[in-house]
Design a protein around this motif. Sequence first.
Motif, PDB file in Angstrom:
ATOM      1  N   MET A  45      -4.073   4.885   0.867  1.00  0.00           N
ATOM      2  CA  MET A  45      -4.339   3.650   1.593  1.00  0.00           C
ATOM      3  C   MET A  45      -4.029   3.811   3.074  1.00  0.00           C
ATOM      4  N   GLY A  46      -2.835   4.301   3.340  1.00  0.00           N
ATOM      5  CA  GLY A  46      -2.429   4.421   4.739  1.00  0.00           C
ATOM      6  C   GLY A  46      -2.446   5.873   5.147  1.00  0.00           C
ATOM      7  N   PHE A  47      -2.515   6.129   6.429  1.00  0.00           N
ATOM      8  CA  PHE A  47      -2.429   7.521   6.871  1.00  0.00           C
ATOM      9  C   PHE A  47      -2.121   7.589   8.356  1.00  0.00           C
ATOM     10  N   ARG A  48      -1.992   6.425   9.002  1.00  0.00           N
ATOM     11  CA  ARG A  48      -1.799   6.464  10.439  1.00  0.00           C
ATOM     12  C   ARG A  48      -0.324   6.598  10.819  1.00  0.00           C
ATOM     13  N   LYS A  63       7.708   7.482  -5.991  1.00  0.00           N
ATOM     14  CA  LYS A  63       8.430   8.753  -5.951  1.00  0.00           C
ATOM     15  C   LYS A  63       9.615   8.781  -4.978  1.00  0.00           C
ATOM     16  N   GLY A  64       9.788   7.746  -4.167  1.00  0.00           N
ATOM     17  CA  GLY A  64      10.960   7.699  -3.295  1.00  0.00           C
ATOM     18  C   GLY A  64      10.906   8.722  -2.166  1.00  0.00           C
ATOM     19  N   MET A  65      11.964   8.754  -1.341  1.00  0.00           N
ATOM     20  CA  MET A  65      11.993   9.677  -0.200  1.00  0.00           C
ATOM     21  C   MET A  65      13.337  10.406  -0.142  1.00  0.00           C
ATOM     22  N   SER A  66      13.296  11.595   0.435  1.00  0.00           N
ATOM     23  CA  SER A  66      14.541  12.317   0.704  1.00  0.00           C
ATOM     24  C   SER A  66      15.223  11.628   1.889  1.00  0.00           C
ATOM     25  N   GLU A 102       1.915   4.353  11.017  1.00  0.00           N
ATOM     26  CA  GLU A 102       2.288   3.343  11.997  1.00  0.00           C
ATOM     27  C   GLU A 102       3.000   2.158  11.397  1.00  0.00           C
ATOM     28  N   ALA A 103       2.796   1.959  10.102  1.00  0.00           N
ATOM     29  CA  ALA A 103       3.224   0.685   9.530  1.00  0.00           C
ATOM     30  C   ALA A 103       4.734   0.497   9.624  1.00  0.00           C
ATOM     31  N   LEU A 104       5.485   1.444   9.081  1.00  0.00           N
ATOM     32  CA  LEU A 104       6.930   1.237   9.075  1.00  0.00           C
ATOM     33  C   LEU A 104       7.481   1.160  10.499  1.00  0.00           C
ATOM     34  N   ALA A 105       6.993   2.013  11.378  1.00  0.00           N
ATOM     35  CA  ALA A 105       7.459   1.975  12.768  1.00  0.00           C
ATOM     36  C   ALA A 105       7.166   0.609  13.381  1.00  0.00           C
ATOM     37  N   HIS A 147       3.618   7.641  14.077  1.00  0.00           N
ATOM     38  CA  HIS A 147       2.789   8.772  13.651  1.00  0.00           C
ATOM     39  C   HIS A 147       3.512   9.672  12.664  1.00  0.00           C
ATOM     40  N   ALA A 148       4.481   9.091  11.964  1.00  0.00           N
ATOM     41  CA  ALA A 148       5.126   9.838  10.889  1.00  0.00           C
ATOM     42  C   ALA A 148       4.380   9.484   9.617  1.00  0.00           C
ATOM     43  N   THR A 149       3.722  10.476   9.048  1.00  0.00           N
ATOM     44  CA  THR A 149       3.028  10.243   7.793  1.00  0.00           C
ATOM     45  C   THR A 149       3.096  11.499   6.951  1.00  0.00           C
ATOM     46  N   SER A 150       3.169  11.300   5.662  1.00  0.00           N
ATOM     47  CA  SER A 150       3.155  12.458   4.769  1.00  0.00           C
ATOM     48  C   SER A 150       1.732  12.692   4.284  1.00  0.00           C
ATOM     49  N   LYS A 151       0.802  11.891   4.788  1.00  0.00           N
ATOM     50  CA  LYS A 151      -0.504  11.858   4.138  1.00  0.00           C
ATOM     51  C   LYS A 151      -1.579  12.721   4.785  1.00  0.00           C
ATOM     52  N   VAL A 164       9.551  -3.887  -3.764  1.00  0.00           N
ATOM     53  CA  VAL A 164      10.342  -2.954  -4.563  1.00  0.00           C
ATOM     54  C   VAL A 164       9.375  -2.172  -5.446  1.00  0.00           C
ATOM     55  N   ASP A 165       9.440  -0.836  -5.371  1.00  0.00           N
ATOM     56  CA  ASP A 165       8.528  -0.055  -6.205  1.00  0.00           C
ATOM     57  C   ASP A 165       9.275   0.979  -7.027  1.00  0.00           C
ATOM     58  N   ASN A 166       8.583   1.535  -8.010  1.00  0.00           N
ATOM     59  CA  ASN A 166       9.163   2.597  -8.833  1.00  0.00           C
ATOM     60  C   ASN A 166       8.445   3.928  -8.549  1.00  0.00           C
ATOM     61  N   GLU A 202       0.831  -1.206   0.000  1.00  0.00           N
ATOM     62  CA  GLU A 202       0.000   0.000   0.000  1.00  0.00           C
ATOM     63  C   GLU A 202       0.867   1.258   0.000  1.00  0.00           C
ATOM     64  N   ASN A 203       1.948   1.218   0.740  1.00  0.00           N
ATOM     65  CA  ASN A 203       2.861   2.365   0.726  1.00  0.00           C
ATOM     66  C   ASN A 203       3.400   2.605  -0.674  1.00  0.00           C
ATOM     67  N   ALA A 204       3.755   1.524  -1.362  1.00  0.00           N
ATOM     68  CA  ALA A 204       4.298   1.652  -2.712  1.00  0.00           C
ATOM     69  C   ALA A 204       3.271   2.328  -3.620  1.00  0.00           C
ATOM     70  N   LEU A 205       2.019   1.897  -3.511  1.00  0.00           N
ATOM     71  CA  LEU A 205       0.979   2.476  -4.368  1.00  0.00           C
ATOM     72  C   LEU A 205       0.703   3.924  -3.987  1.00  0.00           C
TER      73      LEU A 205
HETATM   74  P1  ADP Z   1       1.399   5.852   6.416  1.00  0.00           P
HETATM   75  O1  ADP Z   1       1.416   5.047   5.164  1.00  0.00           O
HETATM   76  O2  ADP Z   1       0.216   5.580   7.259  1.00  0.00           O
HETATM   77  O3  ADP Z   1       1.654   7.306   6.174  1.00  0.00           O
HETATM   78  P2  ADP Z   1       3.740   4.350   7.026  1.00  0.00           P
HETATM   79  O4  ADP Z   1       4.428   4.029   8.306  1.00  0.00           O
HETATM   80  O5  ADP Z   1       3.247   3.231   6.200  1.00  0.00           O
HETATM   81  O6  ADP Z   1       2.587   5.359   7.332  1.00  0.00           O
HETATM   82  O7  ADP Z   1       4.727   5.217   6.160  1.00  0.00           O
HETATM   83  C1  ADP Z   1       5.231   6.430   6.696  1.00  0.00           C
HETATM   84  C2  ADP Z   1       5.591   7.388   5.605  1.00  0.00           C
HETATM   85  O8  ADP Z   1       6.738   6.917   4.910  1.00  0.00           O
HETATM   86  C3  ADP Z   1       4.546   7.563   4.539  1.00  0.00           C
HETATM   87  O9  ADP Z   1       3.593   8.545   4.888  1.00  0.00           O
HETATM   88  C4  ADP Z   1       5.360   7.980   3.345  1.00  0.00           C
HETATM   89  O10 ADP Z   1       5.607   9.360   3.354  1.00  0.00           O
HETATM   90  C5  ADP Z   1       6.678   7.276   3.568  1.00  0.00           C
HETATM   91  N1  ADP Z   1       6.789   6.040   2.774  1.00  0.00           N
HETATM   92  C6  ADP Z   1       6.593   4.783   3.216  1.00  0.00           C
HETATM   93  N2  ADP Z   1       6.762   3.874   2.242  1.00  0.00           N
HETATM   94  C7  ADP Z   1       7.086   4.568   1.119  1.00  0.00           C
HETATM   95  C8  ADP Z   1       7.385   4.204  -0.244  1.00  0.00           C
HETATM   96  N3  ADP Z   1       7.372   2.926  -0.654  1.00  0.00           N
HETATM   97  N4  ADP Z   1       7.681   5.193  -1.109  1.00  0.00           N
HETATM   98  C9  ADP Z   1       7.692   6.492  -0.709  1.00  0.00           C
HETATM   99  N5  ADP Z   1       7.406   6.893   0.559  1.00  0.00           N
HETATM  100  C10 ADP Z   1       7.109   5.956   1.464  1.00  0.00           C
END
Ligand code: ADP
Length: 628
Positions: free
Chosen positions: A107-110, A76-79, A112-115, A90-94, A72-74, A47-50
């Motif tokens: 899809m996600g916004f909480r 926009k990536g992250m800084s 929480e997933a990566l943490a 609670h780190a989210t860009s969404k 593995v996704d193509n 879901e993060n990839a999408l």
């Molecule tokens: P959420 O998806 O609820 O925002 P996650 O813990 O899943 O929380 O992800 C945190 C943040 O990390 C996302 O809001 C997004 O900014 C960034 N991120 C995570 N996975 C990816 C990815 N595959 N590509 C780009 N940014 C990502």
Amino acid sequence: MGVGGLIRHSCLFMSDIIHLLPDAVANQIAAGEVVQRPASAVKELMENALDAGATDVRLIVKDAGRTLIQVVDNGKGMSPTDAQKSFERHATSKIKNADDLFRLTTMGFRGEALASIAAVAQVELRTKRVEDESGTLIRIEGSVIQEQEPCATPTGTSVSVRNLFFNVPARRNFLKSDTVEFRHIVEEFERIALSHPDKAFELNHNNQSIYRLEKGNSETWIGLFRQRIVALYGNPYNQRLVPVEEHTDIVRINGFIIKPEFAKRTRGEQFFFLNTRFIKNPYLYHAVQSAFQQLLPPDSHPGFFLFLEVDPKTLDVNIHPTKTEVKFEDDKSIYAILKSTVRKSLGQYNISPTLDFEQEMSIELPYKLSDKPVEPPKIYIDTNYNPFTADTRQPKNEVQRNNLNNWQDLYRQHMEQSPEISAGQTEVPLFQNVQEKPEGQGFLQLSQRYIVCGLKNGMLIIDQQRAHERVLYERYLKQVEQHQGVCQQKLFPDNVEFSPAGAATLNGLLEEINALGFDVAPFGSNAFVIHGVPAGTEHLDSTYLLEGIIQDYSNNEQELLLKPKENIARSMAKRAAVKPGQTLSAEEMKNLVDELFGCEMPASTPDGKPCFIQTGIDELDRRLKQRS
Ligand code: ADP
Ligand code: MG
């Protein structure tokens, strides 16, 4: 003592008892909510990839996700800074504020997933934005960052999750077998692949490519969706899908239902997507089911792939952390619209419903030979027979009588040898007076479902489907154990294509399947040739039969943890058993009853449902007396 006692107690020791949990522990606890099993991590990562705008998402799994889950996704990536932040709770860009919650399309916004995942696994993130020269690599383990450095990596993001639950043995031990865990992963993968038919996906397990799903080439979304369903479940689905479409102010519905005659006996193919997110909703399910009413074969469930779109403002999606449950503001209207839309599609497809239906049904009926003209049942009718008088008739047919003696003898022997079988099966009334001689000679079929036969002091009512299932189960089990299945070669072999997951299951079962009398060989990636079928099933649609067996097999495996041989015998028996609605001739009834009581455990089906009930004359007497 309560709170006061507690306070006094702690004062006594002059120490406070409330303290903050270390972050790592807090994260681990929270992780339990988000990551229950490998499949949950798969879902979050995909879901993060999408959400990051990827058009190509690859999932690589080892050992059903125990040792590796990599996405593995193509996108926009992250800084570099965002990459580090992404692992904070609670780190989210969404979302930035509460209002955003009501406008969500991601899809996600909480946040929480990566943490959560990083709290319970060894995670490696590689990510690069298109505008950046180099990417970022972060290694984090049990919430602790081990390493962060620039790295060379393509635009997009790759997250690998190794040794899930390495630091939570309780959770690790709680995982099911690899087959079960992998099936959960495939399930998540399929849901996501279905809801994004305009993107490419790949699933690789233990270095084996399970799915390679290209973006379709249709101009329309519905065309892409159809191609995706067919890519996932195999070519036969092309003919099974009926389009559904309805656009109203409250809800837009698009997708497909599966023609009723291809309905499955399990609830596998039921997909609701709400604003592109897979959801489960018993209320909506009920709407679809009631639209299908009367059209489904008994014991089967409607199949559907339905996209619903509503204004996000009218939804509460946040009621469950894994977000497969939702609450609608106006669920009554949506129910009504859904039901009538599905009905309409069924109606359009089903120009002559009863006729088609009858034909499709007869395919499943083992006792009816297709080239045999339909005959009225050859049941022996004694016009003097009165079931309510004591039985004084002389049996006219010695053979039949002997058979009845035989099976009751067999049954009696069986009961004497293994009395424990009756224990715990109180629902199955057993012969109370096993010494009595059965004197019934005719078999009467009731409602094309039950076989009634007289005993000297009562009667037996046998469920034809269950009885047959028991008979076939014992036969198939023996055959699969001793490789004794008799194969009936087909004049024209059938080519069938399975979904990659189905094909993987079938490949693992070929030996057992062929021991049963099938002659099936792999043919290309997910295709098989059926050269022959077990004798006695020639009149069934072999593709449908095999597909059903595979499906039941997977289900049993997941739910009952059966041994493969037992499982395959069960699945096969279930699929090949005579169904209600089939008229049986007197001879067929007699054979079935004989065979049933020649079984080791005639009283119940393999899954424990009673095959027959017995009523005694005394019971009838008692009930009739009560009434008079
Ligand atoms: P959420 O998806 O609820 O925002 P996650 O813990 O899943 O929380 O992800 C945190 C943040 O990390 C996302 O809001 C997004 O900014 C960034 N991120 C995570 N996975 C990816 C990815 N595959 N590509 C780009 N940014 C990502
Ligand atoms: Mg997320």
